[in-house]
Structures are given as C-alpha cells and as structure tokens.
Write an enzyme that holds these catalytic residues in place. Structure first.
Site, PDB file in Angstrom:
ATOM      1  N   HIS A   1       0.862  -1.183   0.000  1.00  0.00           N
ATOM      2  CA  HIS A   1       0.000   0.000   0.000  1.00  0.00           C
ATOM      3  C   HIS A   1       0.895   1.227   0.000  1.00  0.00           C
ATOM      4  O   HIS A   1       1.993   1.197   0.543  1.00  0.00           O
ATOM      5  CB  HIS A   1      -0.894   0.001   1.255  1.00  0.00           C
TER       6      HIS A   1
ATOM      7  N   ASP B   1     -14.197   3.202   6.466  1.00  0.00           N
ATOM      8  CA  ASP B   1     -13.075   3.970   5.905  1.00  0.00           C
ATOM      9  C   ASP B   1     -13.523   4.736   4.666  1.00  0.00           C
ATOM     10  O   ASP B   1     -13.152   5.889   4.480  1.00  0.00           O
ATOM     11  CB  ASP B   1     -11.895   3.054   5.565  1.00  0.00           C
TER      12      ASP B   1
ATOM     13  N   ARG C   1     -13.150  13.227   5.139  1.00  0.00           N
ATOM     14  CA  ARG C   1     -11.874  13.916   5.420  1.00  0.00           C
ATOM     15  C   ARG C   1     -11.448  14.771   4.244  1.00  0.00           C
ATOM     16  O   ARG C   1     -10.961  15.880   4.410  1.00  0.00           O
ATOM     17  CB  ARG C   1     -10.769  12.879   5.698  1.00  0.00           C
TER      18      ARG C   1
ATOM     19  N   SER D   1      -6.996   4.357   8.537  1.00  0.00           N
ATOM     20  CA  SER D   1      -7.565   4.147   7.199  1.00  0.00           C
ATOM     21  C   SER D   1      -6.824   3.018   6.479  1.00  0.00           C
ATOM     22  O   SER D   1      -7.442   2.071   5.972  1.00  0.00           O
ATOM     23  CB  SER D   1      -7.454   5.465   6.413  1.00  0.00           C
TER      24      SER D   1
ATOM     25  N   LYS E   1      -8.101  -1.266   6.140  1.00  0.00           N
ATOM     26  CA  LYS E   1      -8.333  -1.892   4.828  1.00  0.00           C
ATOM     27  C   LYS E   1      -7.458  -3.129   4.651  1.00  0.00           C
ATOM     28  O   LYS E   1      -7.886  -4.135   4.097  1.00  0.00           O
ATOM     29  CB  LYS E   1      -7.999  -0.899   3.714  1.00  0.00           C
TER      30      LYS E   1
END
Ligand code: URA
Length: 434
Positions: free
Chosen positions: A82, A161, A168, A183, A187
């Site tokens: 990620h 999320d 946000r 966040s 995930k």
C-alpha cells in the site's frame, strides 16, 4: 451512549474509550450519525490527536465495519502493498506483476485517486475493458490460476473507511497520522493480507511533508500491525518531485508498460526494488534484500514481469493489444511544451503543484462524482539534477480543453526551480521502519 458526548470529549482533549469508538464507527457506517456530526468528531481528532490505544481501537472498529476476506485458501503467505499516496505513483502497476512473475502470489485491492494523489484503479481503467470490480470468489480464483489479481475496493470492505475518507477529503482533514494509520491498516486487515509492505511517502506530493512525520506515521502502522499479528514494514520514500516522468492515467500506464519492457526510469526503479525486496522477504522467499533486488532486475530484463502484466490484463478482460502497442492509447487533443526561460540545473519540481495541475486538467477529481479524463496529464522532460537551456522543454502538457492550456503551462513552469548551482539527483529511499 450518544454522539454529542463523544464529540465533546474529543473537543476537550479527552481520551475516547473502546465502546465510544465502536459506537461512532458502527452508527456512522449504518447512516445513523449525520455527516456534520461525524465531521465535527473527525476535525476534533485531527486537532487534538489520539493515543495509540485509541488509534488501534479505531482501526479495528473500521476493519470490522464490513466484510472481511480470508485469503488462506490460496495456500501462501499473502503479502500486500500500500502507498500513503503520491504524484506519478505507478509502483503497484509494475511491482505486482514483478512479484507474481517470481512465483509469489499477489492479490491486491487498490483505490481511486483522491486529492492530488492518483489512484491505481483509475489508471488501470484507462486500459479498455479492464475489470476492477471482481468478487471475492473471482479474486481467489484468479490468484490461484495465474498468481495475480489487481482489482478495486468495490466490495463491502471497511465501509467506515470509505465514508470517513471521503468526509476527510471534503473537510480538509486528510493529512493526519491517526486518521491515515487507521484508514490504511483497517483496509489491509479487512482484505486478508498476512503481511504488509507500505510505501510511506514523504515530501511535497505526499500527505506527510517531512521525514519526521512519515517516521511517526510508519511507527504507528508498524505497531498496529504487531498488535494484530500482521508483520508490517514501512519503506520511507521521497515524494518531493513526481515519481517517474508521467502524471495522468493512460500516460502512467504507458510508462509502467515501458518500464516493464526495460526502459530505464531511475527513481521508479529505486522505489520498486526496495519495496519489492521487502515483499519477497516477507513472503518467506528470500532473506537477503540485495539478492532479492537482483531477482527483480532479472524478471524485468528477461521479460517475465511484462508477460505477467499481459496475463493479468488478459485475465481481467482488458484489451491486450494496448499493452503490446502503447501507441493505441488515445491521445489528448493538444500536447504543448512548457519551455524553460532560464538556464541551469533543476533544483526542484514541486509534486504538489504538478499534482494540482493534473487534477485541474481532468486526470483526477475535484469532486467525488467527477469523471476522469484518461488522456490528460503531464509528461516531464527534466527531473531534479538535470541541466536545462533556455527554450528547452521542461515538460509537455496533454490537454483536451484549450482554455485550460495556458494556465496549466504557467503552473507547471512555476513548479520548476532552476538555478546555476549543480544539484544531485535526490535519494529516493530515506529509510525503513520494521
Ligand atoms: N491512503 C489511504 O488508504 N488512506 C489515507 O488516509 C491515506 C492514504
């Protein structure tokens, strides 16, 4: 329990307990807490912060807010990757086929772009026919048959999320350690990865502007990973200038294909080698990071990584003739040079400014419902450390709307800082946190 008390506690800098965090996440996900109250709480968290225990509770509540995938059927240690976000970041598109071509299965659910940071799914959808909405069954099946699946997060994964991230973005609360850590980690936990490698970007084009902030975020994610028994490694990478040369969806796909066909793109290569070497290590397929990097170079050179990208696109319904011949991607109406009006060495290319131009041209979304224009973007002709002469092109703007062209040219020029002083190419890897 009620949301007003919870907002009041965080506004007054108090710690929230597990029940209060669970209540907020459950009720907000169900639609029982309106956006304006959730926004107030998110803003209070942004301003007053959270203790580590609160961040872990928030992460787990978000991970539990929807479906969870079990990838153990694949029968391998599943390592996920990620990024905390960047400009020109096409790392996933090249790295996943590389790792799969080494015989290490990978299944990744990527996101769309938000703000100035682009999203892998928007980029992949520039390939005609490529499907990004696969079911869990199909994800597992594809990974078992060809060793790779790269799809979108259309499943009901960590829905809290999805809601909080959009909120946000709308209230300018994106760059915040508790909110980013929860966040990302929620995930990753929900998507069933056993181990996680995170590209922790820092610099002008990243949410974390300084190395210190990126280190603090990384330490937090590594600690959360330990608590949920998912080994996590964060690689700190430089995101002061855009990564590679291309910024924009089909432009980045073309660059990713060229890279896998052997084109030299030094900053992209540095990041890919570092992240990839950790992915191989965490998968239990090679302890030595330097040897892992050599193995990555080998599958690029012998074409195996490119062949795996081809197989991935074919398997997910994409038109592989575009992968074979990138000139098939449709081009923007105007391709205009940004010319240098001073001479010297490039000191800076502000990734935040370039990312903003890219969004303005239509490569990203100003609002969530905006449609992406796959053709537009910016292709750099110079990088930090390069020498420039007056009248030479610094970059090319790919634009469909003539009215946007002049402003985009000016803004890209303003992103460049050129001076007589010779500059070195910046270091891309700034450390790692394990
Ligand atoms: N990527 C995410 O998934 N979440 C963030 O908050 C930032 C980057």
């Amino acid at each position: 329990m009620d949301i007003l008390t919870i907002i009041g506690k965080k506004r007054d800098k108090q710690e929230l307990n597990k029940q209060e965090i669970n209540y907020f996440i459950t009720e907000y996900t169900k639609g029982n807490i309106p956006d304006y109250q959730a926004a107030a709480l998110i803003m209070a968290i942004y301003i007053n912060g959270m203790k580590e225990r609160e961040i872990t509770d928030l992460t787990l509540a978000m991970a539990d807010s929807g479906e969870k995938i079990d990838l153990s059927e694949i029968g391998a240690i599943m390592v996920d990757k990620h990024s905390t976000g960047g400009v020109g970041d096409k790392v996933t598109i090249v790295l996943l086929p590389i790792i799969a071509s080494l015989g290490i299965p990978v299944a990744k659910m990527s996101g769309r772009g938000l703000g100035i940071t682009g999203g892998t799914i928007d980029k992949l959808e520039a390939i005609p026919g490529y499907k990004t909405d696969l079911s869990v069954k199909k994800i597992i099946e594809n990974t078992q048959t060809i060793g790779i699946c790269l799809t979108g997060q259309t499943l009901d994964l960590a829905p809290a999320d999805k809601k909080i991230y959009a909120l946000r973005d709308a209230i300018n609360c994106t760059a915040n350690i508790p909110l980013i850590a929860s966040s990302i980690m929620s995930k990753k936990i929900a998507s069933g990865s056993h181990k996680i490698v995170i590209d922790a970007t820092c610099g002008k084009g990243a949410f974390m502007k300084t190395k210190e902030e990126a280190v603090a975020l990384s330490k937090m994610m590594v600690r959360i990973g330990k608590q949920v028994e998912r080994e996590t490694v964060c690689v700190l990478t430089n995101m002061d200038e855009p990564l590679g040369m291309a910024i924009g969806n089909s432009l980045e796909i073309i660059e990713a294909i060229e890279f896998l066909k052997g084109k030299s793109i030094p900053d992209l290569e540095e990041v890919v080698l570092e992240l990839g070497s950790y992915m191989i290590k965490l998968a239990g397929k090679g302890e030595n990071l330097s040897e892992n990097k050599e193995r990555i170079k080998e599958v690029i050179q012998n074409g195996k990584a490119f062949a795996k990208l081809f197989e991935l696109v074919l398997n997910q319904g994409g038109d592989t003739s575009y992968i074979e011949d990138t000139t098939k991607f449709s081009k923007a109406k105007y391709i205009l040079p940004v010319l240098a009006d001073e001479e010297g060495s490039v000191q800076e290319i502000d990734a935040e400014k370039i990312g903003s131009v890219s969004v303005y041209l239509g490569a990203g979304r100003m609002r969530k419902e905006d449609k992406i224009d796959y053709e537009v973007g910016i292709v750099l002709n110079k990088k930090i450390g390069d020498m420039v002469k007056i009248g030479e092109s610094l970059a090319f703007i790919h634009v469909n709307d003539e009215e946007k062209a002049q402003g985009a040219i000016e803004n890209v020029k303003n992103a460049f800082r050129i001076s007589e002083k010779k500059t070195m190419r910046p270091k891309m890897i700034l450390g790692s946190i394990e």
